[in-house]
Design a protein around this motif. Sequence first.
Motif, PDB file in Angstrom:
ATOM      1  N   ALA A 108       0.424  -1.287   0.140  1.00 59.33           N
ATOM      2  CA  ALA A 108      -0.304   0.520   0.001  1.00 59.33           C
ATOM      3  C   ALA A 108       0.710   1.074   0.356  1.00 59.33           C
ATOM      4  O   ALA A 108      -0.174   2.415  -0.286  1.00 59.33           O
ATOM      5  CB  ALA A 108      -1.075   0.115   1.409  1.00 59.33           C
ATOM      6  N   LEU A 146       3.523   1.833  -1.731  1.00 60.81           N
ATOM      7  CA  LEU A 146       3.592   2.450  -3.576  1.00 60.81           C
ATOM      8  C   LEU A 146       2.401   2.698  -4.083  1.00 60.81           C
ATOM      9  O   LEU A 146       1.838   2.440  -4.134  1.00 60.81           O
ATOM     10  CB  LEU A 146       4.289   1.486  -3.902  1.00 60.81           C
ATOM     11  CG  LEU A 146       5.379   0.644  -3.316  1.00 60.81           C
ATOM     12  CD1 LEU A 146       6.204  -0.795  -3.406  1.00 60.81           C
ATOM     13  CD2 LEU A 146       6.930   1.753  -3.666  1.00 60.81           C
ATOM     14  N   ASP A 147       2.456   3.466  -5.193  1.00 64.15           N
ATOM     15  CA  ASP A 147       1.530   4.452  -5.979  1.00 64.15           C
ATOM     16  C   ASP A 147       1.223   3.456  -6.865  1.00 64.15           C
ATOM     17  O   ASP A 147       2.467   2.265  -7.679  1.00 64.15           O
ATOM     18  CB  ASP A 147       2.534   4.682  -6.593  1.00 64.15           C
ATOM     19  CG  ASP A 147       0.687   5.725  -7.698  1.00 64.15           C
ATOM     20  OD1 ASP A 147       0.385   5.133  -7.780  1.00 64.15           O
ATOM     21  OD2 ASP A 147       1.017   6.784  -8.260  1.00 64.15           O
ATOM     22  N   PRO A 148      -0.489   2.608  -6.893  1.00 60.59           N
ATOM     23  CA  PRO A 148      -0.203   1.359  -7.474  1.00 60.59           C
ATOM     24  C   PRO A 148       0.051   1.616  -8.932  1.00 60.59           C
ATOM     25  O   PRO A 148      -0.145   0.615 -10.176  1.00 60.59           O
ATOM     26  CB  PRO A 148      -1.343   1.299  -7.323  1.00 60.59           C
ATOM     27  CG  PRO A 148      -2.358   2.292  -6.976  1.00 60.59           C
ATOM     28  CD  PRO A 148      -1.139   2.986  -6.206  1.00 60.59           C
ATOM     29  N   LEU A 149      -0.439   3.573  -9.488  1.00 61.18           N
ATOM     30  CA  LEU A 149      -0.309   3.441 -11.090  1.00 61.18           C
ATOM     31  C   LEU A 149       0.935   4.003 -11.286  1.00 61.18           C
ATOM     32  O   LEU A 149       0.717   3.852 -12.752  1.00 61.18           O
ATOM     33  CB  LEU A 149      -1.194   4.495 -11.415  1.00 61.18           C
ATOM     34  CG  LEU A 149      -2.650   4.271 -10.623  1.00 61.18           C
ATOM     35  CD1 LEU A 149      -3.545   5.340 -11.642  1.00 61.18           C
ATOM     36  CD2 LEU A 149      -3.039   2.628 -11.418  1.00 61.18           C
ATOM     37  N   MET A 150       2.383   3.421 -10.820  1.00 59.26           N
ATOM     38  CA  MET A 150       3.955   3.786 -11.381  1.00 59.26           C
ATOM     39  C   MET A 150       4.161   2.822 -10.911  1.00 59.26           C
ATOM     40  O   MET A 150       4.229   2.268 -10.072  1.00 59.26           O
ATOM     41  CB  MET A 150       3.503   5.411 -10.585  1.00 59.26           C
ATOM     42  CG  MET A 150       5.768   5.132 -11.221  1.00 59.26           C
ATOM     43  SD  MET A 150       6.319   6.940  -9.880  1.00 59.26           S
ATOM     44  CE  MET A 150       5.155   8.606 -11.168  1.00 59.26           C
ATOM     45  N   TYR A 170       5.123  -2.878 -11.523  1.00 61.65           N
ATOM     46  CA  TYR A 170       3.695  -2.078 -11.245  1.00 61.65           C
ATOM     47  C   TYR A 170       4.167  -3.070  -9.976  1.00 61.65           C
ATOM     48  O   TYR A 170       4.135  -3.990  -9.749  1.00 61.65           O
ATOM     49  CB  TYR A 170       2.429  -1.937 -11.384  1.00 61.65           C
ATOM     50  CG  TYR A 170       2.463  -1.346 -12.892  1.00 61.65           C
ATOM     51  CD1 TYR A 170       2.197   0.393 -12.963  1.00 61.65           C
ATOM     52  CD2 TYR A 170       3.383  -1.562 -14.395  1.00 61.65           C
ATOM     53  CE1 TYR A 170       2.605   1.284 -13.982  1.00 61.65           C
ATOM     54  CE2 TYR A 170       2.756  -1.128 -14.900  1.00 61.65           C
ATOM     55  CZ  TYR A 170       2.666   0.614 -14.993  1.00 61.65           C
ATOM     56  OH  TYR A 170       2.486   1.359 -15.505  1.00 61.65           O
ATOM     57  N   PHE A 191       1.703  -4.312  -8.101  1.00 60.99           N
ATOM     58  CA  PHE A 191       0.182  -5.234  -7.546  1.00 60.99           C
ATOM     59  C   PHE A 191       1.592  -6.458  -8.250  1.00 60.99           C
ATOM     60  O   PHE A 191       0.466  -7.434  -8.258  1.00 60.99           O
ATOM     61  CB  PHE A 191      -1.180  -5.183  -8.330  1.00 60.99           C
ATOM     62  CG  PHE A 191      -0.495  -5.069 -10.576  1.00 60.99           C
ATOM     63  CD1 PHE A 191      -1.297  -6.479 -11.117  1.00 60.99           C
ATOM     64  CD2 PHE A 191      -0.461  -3.607 -10.844  1.00 60.99           C
ATOM     65  CE1 PHE A 191      -0.869  -6.133 -12.184  1.00 60.99           C
ATOM     66  CE2 PHE A 191      -0.308  -4.131 -12.093  1.00 60.99           C
ATOM     67  CZ  PHE A 191      -0.047  -5.421 -12.971  1.00 60.99           C
ATOM     68  N   GLU A 192       2.057  -6.442  -9.038  1.00 60.86           N
ATOM     69  CA  GLU A 192       2.881  -7.704 -10.418  1.00 60.86           C
ATOM     70  C   GLU A 192       4.111  -8.111  -8.900  1.00 60.86           C
ATOM     71  O   GLU A 192       4.549  -8.884  -9.146  1.00 60.86           O
ATOM     72  CB  GLU A 192       3.884  -7.288 -10.946  1.00 60.86           C
ATOM     73  CG  GLU A 192       2.656  -6.344 -11.969  1.00 60.86           C
ATOM     74  CD  GLU A 192       3.342  -5.978 -13.701  1.00 60.86           C
ATOM     75  OE1 GLU A 192       3.106  -7.174 -14.075  1.00 60.86           O
ATOM     76  OE2 GLU A 192       4.238  -4.997 -13.599  1.00 60.86           O
TER      77      GLU A 192
END
Lengths: 307, 327
Positions: B98, B100-104, B148, B150-151
């Motif tokens: 959480a 880390l920015d999920p979109l970058m 990213y 999520f990976e």
Amino acid sequence: MPRYLASRLLQAILTTFGVMTIVFFVMRLSGDPVLLLVPEGATREHIDALRRELGFDQPIWRQYLTFLAGLLRFELGVSVVQRVPAWDILASRIPYTLALAGAALVVAIGLGVPAGVIMAVWRGRWFERPIAAIVVAGQSMPTFLTGILMIMLFAVTLRWLPSSGVDGPQSVIMPAIALGMLSMSTFARMARIAVVDELGKDYVRAGLARGLSPGKVVTRHVLRNASIPVVTIAALEIGNLLAGAIIVETVFAWPGIGQLAIQAIQSRDFLVVQAIVLFVSLVYVAVNLAADLLYAGIDPRIRFGRS
Amino acid sequence: MTGAVLDIERLRLEIDGAAVVDGLSLSVRQGEIVALVGESGCGKSLSAFAVLRLLPDAVTLAGGRILLEGRDLASLDLAAMAAVRGRDASIIFQEPTASLDPLMPVGEQIAEALTAHGVVAPRVAMQRAREMLVSIGISDPDRRLTQYPFELSGGMCQRIMIAIALICGPRLLIADEPTTALDVTIQAQILHLIRELVTARSTAVLLITHDMGVVADMADRVVVMYAGRVAETASAEAIFKAPLHPYTALLLASIPHAALAPKSRLATIEGTVPRPSSHGVGCRFASRCPLVEDKCRKETPPLVNHGDGHEAACWRSHDVGMLGVPA
Ligand SMILES: Nc1ncnc2c1ncn2[C@@H]1O[C@H](COP(=O)(O)OP(=O)(O)OP(=O)(O)O)[C@@H](O)[C@H]1O
Ligand code: SF4
Ligand SMILES: [Mg+2]
């Protein structure tokens, strides 16, 4: 990504197809369509002639196929009232509605989103209140009232702008504000909620912790994350704008499809009404498809096929 | 204490006027790992956030000094504070994913730590991010940089957070329960990595944890907090050998249980931490203390030095041995 795209496209095609089918059968369910199409007091021969002319004497599956084939060629039938193809009538109105809805969207997003972001980022500061007041006003004023008040002030009293009709590009200003006002409030509220929500997340604290300034955290991280719910709202709001256009176009005598819809309903010009319904549904589908593509552009989790 | 990298003096944090952290003092020297221990809700995270002035809006810094190499962080303005964060002092958090920015892509987020301080140009920053990943033993760094959050697994996200925290070579690292959210097998790896990195760089570390097992593995010194106050502070060795506060003794007694069921943590001590609003006079541990006597409820025990920097806030420090400490 290609899978996501394909599934969304398929969904859009199915939706369009479904809407067309519903329109077709609703026309037939509501009784003999020919009776809907002829002027009042038509003779028996007249009705039969029209039935043959329009192919309503054919079996229903045949009619359905003809209907679909016609749609693919943008042949939506001929207006019985005006004796012109319904599509031609519609096409002459579309640019006006697109211009109006587009300008209204610019008003709504251009003012609403920054207002929402400002209220979220500087919440608790003195200028949050006046902005919030404008947002609440925009949200509680009925569209026709905004329109009439603006006409009285800017057209009748101050004489800055034309009161109605299309008379140069400045004509779109008042209708666009009247139409966009409600959406502007919605965008402001949703953008505020989205940004406040994102500001509370752990990655914001972590961004500050690595030395980013609060402004950088907002512009580099928060706004992008907050844009996802705003895109959802935008897709819904474009639909609302088209519905609102019916009122605004009437108040401002704006020759778009909203005004056309009212006229067509009043004159029982049902093929034109049907054409409008189809067009509006297509816009809905296209807008939602665009929103889906935007999500994929913003969010890698969607691009890579995870929720 | 001279030569300390971090010196917290009588820190007081308030929520709606009630003190959640009340007179916390501690210091961390270069190359030293100091553990801040205590139950959930006792104010550990808020104390850590206060050091970097990252407190939530509801919480105010109501008193005390926070000295980073002699500079009082509490008096810095926003821009000066931003310059300190990530460069002079860094923090890693309990929830790495959480954080880390999920979109970058994570590479850009590591690079941000450098560009935020204007240390290097963006292109060089990415190269340095890559080197950092290599230096913390991450395989296939080029691919990692473009991934990213999520990976990545939680453990990998925490490694990325560690890379972000250490890339500017800070003098102080605060680790707020860095392994609590991770799988048990990953926890040891992450702690090992932190210890290796900070030893090599002589970084001062404030390690926040609930877990006395982690303290035993990592810490040079320990500060035990209870309900916003320091209960006891000592070298790790001294505190394990002869705790002088009943709360510490009970924490230590709970280690074997913790080893069997790591997630149960300190739940083995009966009762709960009193809420900040209900603090009156007297010892805050009184409602749960097996050694409690009348005096404890009437007078607040001061933090007393028992020699060698071993301090405890208890009227009955000398009787704590009676509770039986695991040898
Ligand atoms: N944003 C906030 N607003 C209001 N109260 C808060 C906020 N953050 C923390 N608190 C309260 O402050 C107290 C201390 O919280 P803190 O997070 O420092 O505890 P902690 O020791 O880190 O606990 P944990 O081990 O669960 O992380 C708690 O009682 C908590 O409820
Ligand atoms: S002061 Fe009293 S109540 Fe508090 S810890 Fe010591 S013995 Fe227990
Ligand atoms: Mg915490």
